[in-house]
Write a protein that holds these residues in place. Structure first.
Motif, mmCIF file in Angstrom:
data_model
loop_
_atom_site.group_PDB
_atom_site.id
_atom_site.type_symbol
_atom_site.label_atom_id
_atom_site.label_comp_id
_atom_site.label_asym_id
_atom_site.label_seq_id
_atom_site.Cartn_x
_atom_site.Cartn_y
_atom_site.Cartn_z
ATOM 1 N N MET A 1 0.810 -1.232 0.005
ATOM 2 C CA MET A 1 -0.100 0.032 -0.153
ATOM 3 C C MET A 1 0.888 1.278 0.091
ATOM 4 N N ALA A 2 0.437 2.243 -0.458
ATOM 5 C CA ALA A 2 1.202 3.619 -0.446
ATOM 6 C C ALA A 2 1.156 4.029 1.039
ATOM 7 N N LYS A 3 2.097 4.726 1.404
ATOM 8 C CA LYS A 3 2.329 5.213 2.868
ATOM 9 C C LYS A 3 1.076 5.850 3.463
ATOM 10 N N ASN A 4 0.269 6.634 2.479
ATOM 11 C CA ASN A 4 -0.732 7.362 3.061
ATOM 12 C C ASN A 4 -1.976 6.643 2.787
ATOM 13 N N SER A 5 -2.015 5.266 2.475
ATOM 14 C CA SER A 5 -2.946 4.595 2.369
ATOM 15 C C SER A 5 -3.221 3.461 3.365
ATOM 16 N N SER A 6 -4.288 2.554 3.389
ATOM 17 C CA SER A 6 -4.239 1.435 4.270
ATOM 18 C C SER A 6 -5.344 0.466 3.909
ATOM 19 N N PRO A 7 -5.156 -0.736 4.204
ATOM 20 C CA PRO A 7 -6.212 -2.022 3.751
ATOM 21 C C PRO A 7 -7.602 -1.298 3.971
ATOM 22 N N GLU A 8 -7.798 -0.613 5.126
ATOM 23 C CA GLU A 8 -9.063 -0.304 5.544
ATOM 24 C C GLU A 8 -9.786 0.731 4.299
ATOM 25 N N LEU A 9 -8.673 1.516 3.816
ATOM 26 C CA LEU A 9 -9.036 2.431 2.829
ATOM 27 C C LEU A 9 -9.510 1.722 1.527
ATOM 28 N N LEU A 10 -8.707 0.822 1.099
ATOM 29 C CA LEU A 10 -9.086 0.003 -0.038
ATOM 30 C C LEU A 10 -10.233 -0.764 0.047
ATOM 31 N N GLU A 11 -10.515 -1.438 1.380
ATOM 32 C CA GLU A 11 -11.896 -1.876 1.491
ATOM 33 C C GLU A 11 -13.011 -1.134 1.327
ATOM 34 N N GLU A 12 -12.813 -0.164 1.940
ATOM 35 C CA GLU A 12 -13.926 1.042 1.915
ATOM 36 C C GLU A 12 -14.256 1.359 0.503
ATOM 37 N N ALA A 13 -13.100 1.669 -0.298
ATOM 38 C CA ALA A 13 -13.054 2.041 -1.668
ATOM 39 C C ALA A 13 -14.124 1.025 -2.557
ATOM 40 N N ASN A 15 -15.986 -1.336 -1.441
ATOM 41 C CA ASN A 15 -17.402 -1.437 -1.081
ATOM 42 C C ASN A 15 -18.398 -0.069 -1.532
ATOM 43 N N SER A 16 -17.503 0.711 -1.869
ATOM 44 C CA SER A 16 -18.308 1.942 -2.144
ATOM 45 C C SER A 16 -18.800 2.002 -3.649
ATOM 46 N N PHE A 17 -18.450 0.885 -4.421
ATOM 47 C CA PHE A 17 -18.617 0.699 -5.848
ATOM 48 C C PHE A 17 -20.164 0.451 -5.883
ATOM 49 N N ASN A 34 -17.203 -7.593 -2.995
ATOM 50 C CA ASN A 34 -17.471 -6.438 -2.325
ATOM 51 C C ASN A 34 -19.004 -6.307 -1.740
ATOM 52 N N THR A 35 -19.508 -5.515 -1.085
ATOM 53 C CA THR A 35 -20.737 -5.596 -0.598
ATOM 54 C C THR A 35 -22.127 -5.626 -1.680
ATOM 55 N N GLN A 36 -21.532 -4.774 -2.666
ATOM 56 C CA GLN A 36 -22.716 -4.772 -3.848
ATOM 57 C C GLN A 36 -22.719 -6.325 -4.403
ATOM 58 N N PHE A 37 -21.777 -6.947 -4.344
ATOM 59 C CA PHE A 37 -21.832 -8.454 -4.839
ATOM 60 C C PHE A 37 -22.925 -9.324 -4.181
ATOM 61 N N THR A 38 -22.961 -9.115 -2.772
ATOM 62 C CA THR A 38 -23.967 -9.824 -1.982
ATOM 63 C C THR A 38 -25.460 -9.054 -2.170
ATOM 64 N N ASN A 39 -25.398 -7.904 -2.357
ATOM 65 C CA ASN A 39 -26.685 -7.026 -2.516
ATOM 66 C C ASN A 39 -27.352 -7.631 -3.657
ATOM 67 N N VAL A 40 -26.567 -7.609 -4.857
ATOM 68 C CA VAL A 40 -27.293 -8.106 -6.231
ATOM 69 C C VAL A 40 -27.537 -9.279 -6.429
ATOM 70 N N ILE A 142 -13.704 -1.156 -24.999
ATOM 71 C CA ILE A 142 -13.614 0.122 -24.137
ATOM 72 C C ILE A 142 -14.337 0.288 -23.068
ATOM 73 N N VAL A 143 -13.904 -0.036 -21.986
ATOM 74 C CA VAL A 143 -14.742 0.142 -20.735
ATOM 75 C C VAL A 143 -14.295 1.123 -19.573
ATOM 76 N N GLU A 144 -15.399 1.691 -19.079
ATOM 77 C CA GLU A 144 -14.971 2.574 -17.875
ATOM 78 C C GLU A 144 -14.783 1.539 -16.486
ATOM 79 N N ILE A 145 -13.278 1.627 -16.165
ATOM 80 C CA ILE A 145 -13.215 0.845 -15.076
ATOM 81 C C ILE A 145 -12.910 1.511 -13.663
ATOM 82 N N TRP A 146 -13.157 2.764 -13.722
ATOM 83 C CA TRP A 146 -13.235 3.586 -12.550
ATOM 84 C C TRP A 146 -13.763 5.123 -12.878
#
Length: 258
Positions: A1-13, A15-17, A34-40, A142-146
């Motif tokens: 991870m980048a110094k200013n990042s964290s696993p928690e931030l990655l998980e939150e990101a 799950n925000s999809f 992610n959370t959306q996977f279980t929701n759908v 061509i797809v939008e991945i983010w």
């Protein structure tokens, strides 16, 4: 991870999809989702851990999905497939899935990561256009991945007509999505000759004129040497792998991951 990042931030990101994001083994066993996977899908985490990835598409589509997975594993390239997602209640939803192999030599294992996006009515026209391009021999999805990041994967060798359609399609998607970064992955390109390289340069310049930035990924030693011999210099970000290109794009979007 980048110094200013964290696993928690990655998980939150992740799950925000609004899109589905999941990782599974080459044998099809789910590892992460992610959370959306279980929701759908309607399945619980416990149920998902016992499923095979092919169980989430109709039986008639499983052979096509297996063929896509074979291509991902064999060629280590990114594959996009449009099909239906079959939920726990047997509802079917049109989805587009992008599949990419993850190699980890340090852990001596590998896996496949996938992003699934529902095909909405507004997307159907774009899909129809893409199918039209493909029917003419163009193999550059061509797809939008983010948000703001487009990914296109060049497979084989582009003819002049295909390259022109690719450039038009990419610029249309940049305008429609409001994208600022275009990743062009050439891992699956057979070769890069003068004609293909010139089209890439033209595309890069066109993206720049629209205020965007291009990242070229998949530059293997052979292609790099070919470009040098051709005397062609790219005024563009280049990365050896799609993974590194995605990391660079996310950093440019000020999303910190390692």
């Amino acid at each position: 991870m980048a110094k200013n990042s964290s696993p928690e931030l990655l998980e939150e990101a992740i799950n925000s999809f609004g899109d589905l994001f999941y990782v599974f083994t080459p044998e099809g066993a789910f590892v992460e989702w992610n959370t959306q996977f279980t929701n759908v899908t309607g399945y619980s985490d416990e149920e998902i851990s016992e499923l095979n990835v092919t169980a989430l598409v109709p039986e008639s589509e499983r052979e096509r999905l297996n063929e896509a997975l074979d291509t991902v594993s064999r060629d280590s390239t990114t594959v996009t497939i449009s099909t239906e997602l079959e939920t726990k209640t047997k509802d079917r939803i049109p989805y587009e899935f992008q599949l990419a192999k993850l190699d980890n030599s340090d852990r001596n294992d590998n896996a496949v990561a996938s992003i699934g996006r529902e095909i909405t009515d507004s997307d159907r026209e774009a899909v129809s256009q893409l199918m039209s391009y493909q029917s003419q021999g163009l193999s550059v999805p061509i797809v939008e991945i983010w948000d703001g990041i487009l990914l296109s994967t060049v497979i084989g060798k582009l003819s002049s007509a295909e390259a022109e359609m690719f450039t038009d399609a990419l610029l249309d998607q940049i305008a429609e999505k409001g994208a600022s970064i275009a990743i062009i992955d050439i891992t699956g390109a057979d070769s890069v000759d003068t004609q293909t390289a010139q089209h890439l340069i033209d595309t890069i310049h066109a993206v720049k004129l629209m205020g965007g930035q291009t990242i070229i990924t998949g530059l293997n030693p052979n292609i790099s040497q070919t470009l040098v011999k051709l005397g062609i210099a790219f005024d563009v970000e280049t990365r050896s792998s799609l993974q590194d290109g995605l990391k660079t794009a996310l950093k440019l979007q000020e999303v910190a991951f390692d």
